[in-house]
Design an enzyme around this catalytic site. Sequence first.
Site, PDB file in Angstrom:
ATOM      1  N   ASP A   8       0.472  12.047  -9.743  1.00 16.43           N
ATOM      2  CA  ASP A   8      -0.237  11.892  -8.477  1.00 16.43           C
ATOM      3  C   ASP A   8      -1.732  12.038  -8.785  1.00 16.43           C
ATOM      4  OD1 ASP A   8      -1.457  12.260  -6.033  1.00 16.43           O
ATOM      5  OD2 ASP A   8      -0.077  13.821  -5.349  1.00 16.43           O
ATOM      6  N   ILE A   9      -2.500  11.007  -8.527  1.00 18.22           N
ATOM      7  CA  ILE A   9      -3.920  10.998  -8.913  1.00 18.22           C
ATOM      8  C   ILE A   9      -4.734  12.069  -8.177  1.00 18.22           C
ATOM      9  CG2 ILE A   9      -4.832   9.290  -7.259  1.00 18.22           C
ATOM     10  CD1 ILE A   9      -6.179   7.951  -9.779  1.00 18.22           C
ATOM     11  N   ASN A  22      -9.434  -0.228   1.069  1.00 14.56           N
ATOM     12  CA  ASN A  22      -9.547  -1.560   1.688  1.00 14.56           C
ATOM     13  C   ASN A  22     -10.992  -1.733   2.149  1.00 14.56           C
ATOM     14  OD1 ASN A  22      -9.778  -0.697   4.568  1.00 14.56           O
ATOM     15  ND2 ASN A  22      -7.747   0.147   4.131  1.00 14.56           N
ATOM     16  N   VAL A  31      -2.012   5.060  -2.130  1.00 13.88           N
ATOM     17  CA  VAL A  31      -2.846   6.062  -2.791  1.00 13.88           C
ATOM     18  C   VAL A  31      -4.057   6.428  -1.915  1.00 13.88           C
ATOM     19  CG1 VAL A  31      -4.205   4.395  -4.179  1.00 13.88           C
ATOM     20  CG2 VAL A  31      -3.821   6.713  -5.034  1.00 13.88           C
ATOM     21  N   ASP A  32      -4.529   5.490  -1.144  1.00 17.60           N
ATOM     22  CA  ASP A  32      -5.650   5.723  -0.211  1.00 17.60           C
ATOM     23  C   ASP A  32      -5.282   6.835   0.784  1.00 17.60           C
ATOM     24  OD1 ASP A  32      -8.032   5.325   1.128  1.00 17.60           O
ATOM     25  OD2 ASP A  32      -7.516   3.358   1.948  1.00 17.60           O
ATOM     26  N   SER A 119      -4.148  -2.558  -6.573  1.00 20.07           N
ATOM     27  CA  SER A 119      -3.563  -3.805  -6.019  1.00 20.07           C
ATOM     28  C   SER A 119      -2.063  -3.994  -6.276  1.00 20.07           C
ATOM     29  CB  SER A 119      -4.294  -5.066  -6.523  1.00 20.07           C
ATOM     30  OG  SER A 119      -5.510  -5.257  -5.850  1.00 20.07           O
ATOM     31  N   THR A 120      -1.419  -3.073  -7.025  1.00 23.20           N
ATOM     32  CA  THR A 120      -0.004  -3.323  -7.372  1.00 23.20           C
ATOM     33  C   THR A 120       0.990  -2.731  -6.368  1.00 23.20           C
ATOM     34  OG1 THR A 120       0.321  -1.357  -8.772  1.00 23.20           O
ATOM     35  CG2 THR A 120      -0.587  -3.337  -9.826  1.00 23.20           C
ATOM     36  N   GLY A 121       0.485  -2.162  -5.282  1.00 18.25           N
ATOM     37  CA  GLY A 121       1.367  -1.611  -4.253  1.00 18.25           C
ATOM     38  C   GLY A 121       1.403  -2.546  -3.060  1.00 18.25           C
ATOM     39  N   ILE A 122       0.783  -2.115  -1.990  1.00 17.04           N
ATOM     40  CA  ILE A 122       0.767  -2.875  -0.735  1.00 17.04           C
ATOM     41  C   ILE A 122       0.168  -4.284  -0.936  1.00 17.04           C
ATOM     42  CG2 ILE A 122      -0.296  -2.882   1.587  1.00 17.04           C
ATOM     43  CD1 ILE A 122      -0.022   0.307   1.376  1.00 17.04           C
TER      44      ILE A 122
HETATM   45  N1  AR6 Z   1      -1.288   8.676  -7.125  1.00 14.23           N
HETATM   46  C1  AR6 Z   1      -1.356   7.621  -7.966  1.00 14.23           C
HETATM   47  N2  AR6 Z   1      -0.908   6.384  -7.656  1.00 14.23           N
HETATM   48  C2  AR6 Z   1      -0.365   6.230  -6.422  1.00 14.23           C
HETATM   49  C3  AR6 Z   1      -0.254   7.280  -5.486  1.00 14.23           C
HETATM   50  C4  AR6 Z   1      -0.757   8.544  -5.876  1.00 14.23           C
HETATM   51  N3  AR6 Z   1      -0.722   9.612  -5.064  1.00 14.23           N
HETATM   52  N4  AR6 Z   1       0.330   6.763  -4.364  1.00 14.23           N
HETATM   53  C5  AR6 Z   1       0.595   5.453  -4.601  1.00 14.23           C
HETATM   54  N5  AR6 Z   1       0.195   5.127  -5.847  1.00 14.23           N
HETATM   55  P1  AR6 Z   1      -1.452   0.988  -3.048  1.00 14.23           P
HETATM   56  P2  AR6 Z   1      -3.048  -1.488  -3.194  1.00 14.23           P
HETATM   57  C6  AR6 Z   1       0.258   3.834  -6.555  1.00 14.23           C
HETATM   58  O1  AR6 Z   1      -0.468   0.368  -2.135  1.00 14.23           O
HETATM   59  O2  AR6 Z   1      -1.858  -2.267  -3.652  1.00 14.23           O
HETATM   60  C7  AR6 Z   1      -3.832   1.020   1.309  1.00 14.23           C
HETATM   61  O3  AR6 Z   1      -3.311   0.988   2.612  1.00 14.23           O
HETATM   62  C8  AR6 Z   1       1.247   2.796  -6.093  1.00 14.23           C
HETATM   63  O4  AR6 Z   1       2.557   3.073  -6.616  1.00 14.23           O
HETATM   64  O5  AR6 Z   1      -1.877   2.374  -2.802  1.00 14.23           O
HETATM   65  O6  AR6 Z   1      -4.344  -1.670  -3.926  1.00 14.23           O
HETATM   66  C9  AR6 Z   1      -5.306   0.681   1.275  1.00 14.23           C
HETATM   67  O7  AR6 Z   1      -5.990   1.200   2.397  1.00 14.23           O
HETATM   68  C10 AR6 Z   1       0.660   1.530  -6.719  1.00 14.23           C
HETATM   69  O8  AR6 Z   1       1.075   1.394  -8.087  1.00 14.23           O
HETATM   70  O9  AR6 Z   1      -2.814   0.112  -3.155  1.00 14.23           O
HETATM   71  C11 AR6 Z   1      -5.291  -0.812   1.271  1.00 14.23           C
HETATM   72  O10 AR6 Z   1      -5.145  -1.321   2.578  1.00 14.23           O
HETATM   73  C12 AR6 Z   1      -0.852   1.805  -6.718  1.00 14.23           C
HETATM   74  O11 AR6 Z   1      -1.000   3.205  -6.415  1.00 14.23           O
HETATM   75  C13 AR6 Z   1      -4.065  -1.157   0.450  1.00 14.23           C
HETATM   76  O12 AR6 Z   1      -3.209  -0.017   0.560  1.00 14.23           O
HETATM   77  C14 AR6 Z   1      -1.613   0.979  -5.703  1.00 14.23           C
HETATM   78  O13 AR6 Z   1      -0.840   0.866  -4.522  1.00 14.23           O
HETATM   79  C15 AR6 Z   1      -4.396  -1.355  -0.996  1.00 14.23           C
HETATM   80  O14 AR6 Z   1      -3.245  -1.836  -1.662  1.00 14.23           O
END
Ligand code: AR6
Length: 172
Positions: A8-9, A22, A31-32, A119-122
């Site tokens: 967890d970062i 975003n 993560v945000d 960018s690899t999540g949402i």
């Molecule tokens: N620590 C480290 N990595 C994490 C954590 C954490 N606590 N939680 C999730 N991840 P995402 P995006 C990973 O969706 O794709 C937000 O709503 C997750 O598994 O957080 O860039 C923003 O406000 C994935 O590998 O970000 C934007 O609207 C990575 O973090 C949008 O999501 C990125 O996933 C950005 O989407």
Amino acid sequence: MIEVIQGDITKIPVDAIVNAANTSLLGGGGVDGAIHRAGGPEILEDCKKIRSKQGGCPVGTAVITTAGKLPAKYVIHTVGPVWNQGKSNEEALLASAYLSSLKLAVEHEVNTIAFPNISTGIYRFPKQRAAEIAMDTVQQFLAVNAVIEKVIFVCFDGENLEIYRELLKTVR
Ligand code: AR6
């Protein structure tokens, strides 16, 4: 030096952690959400000040705030691209998100920095390609820049962890 860990970062005691934000800078999920929840309201206060000055954070750029209650000193908020089947310059924009974060880190004399898998999540960017771009961009930057001593890729999911571990073997 590049490290890859799973975790967890919000818990990493480095000079700066990077947030996958975003363009609004007003928080979100993933993560945000985790960073704003763990860091407390000071981070959002700083984000709002930046918004009133520059009206948000365009894709591929970065801004810096306090880390509030987190163990890091700063949060660097960057905005990665939403994956659109590769039709919207996503690869260059993702590289730019990493590079802008690194440049801002140097301006603030950051020696240690942790990145999530932007960018690899949402935003659904394919994980393998995103990892290659992240690793290449960081490696090239470290080769010509002495201020940053350590970059930690913090992988949350096991799939990203495996991808990054394999890539790290090729850079050593
Ligand atoms: N620590 C480290 N990595 C994490 C954590 C954490 N606590 N939680 C999730 N991840 P995402 P995006 C990973 O969706 O794709 C937000 O709503 C997750 O598994 O957080 O860039 C923003 O406000 C994935 O590998 O970000 C934007 O609207 C990575 O973090 C949008 O999501 C990125 O996933 C950005 O989407």
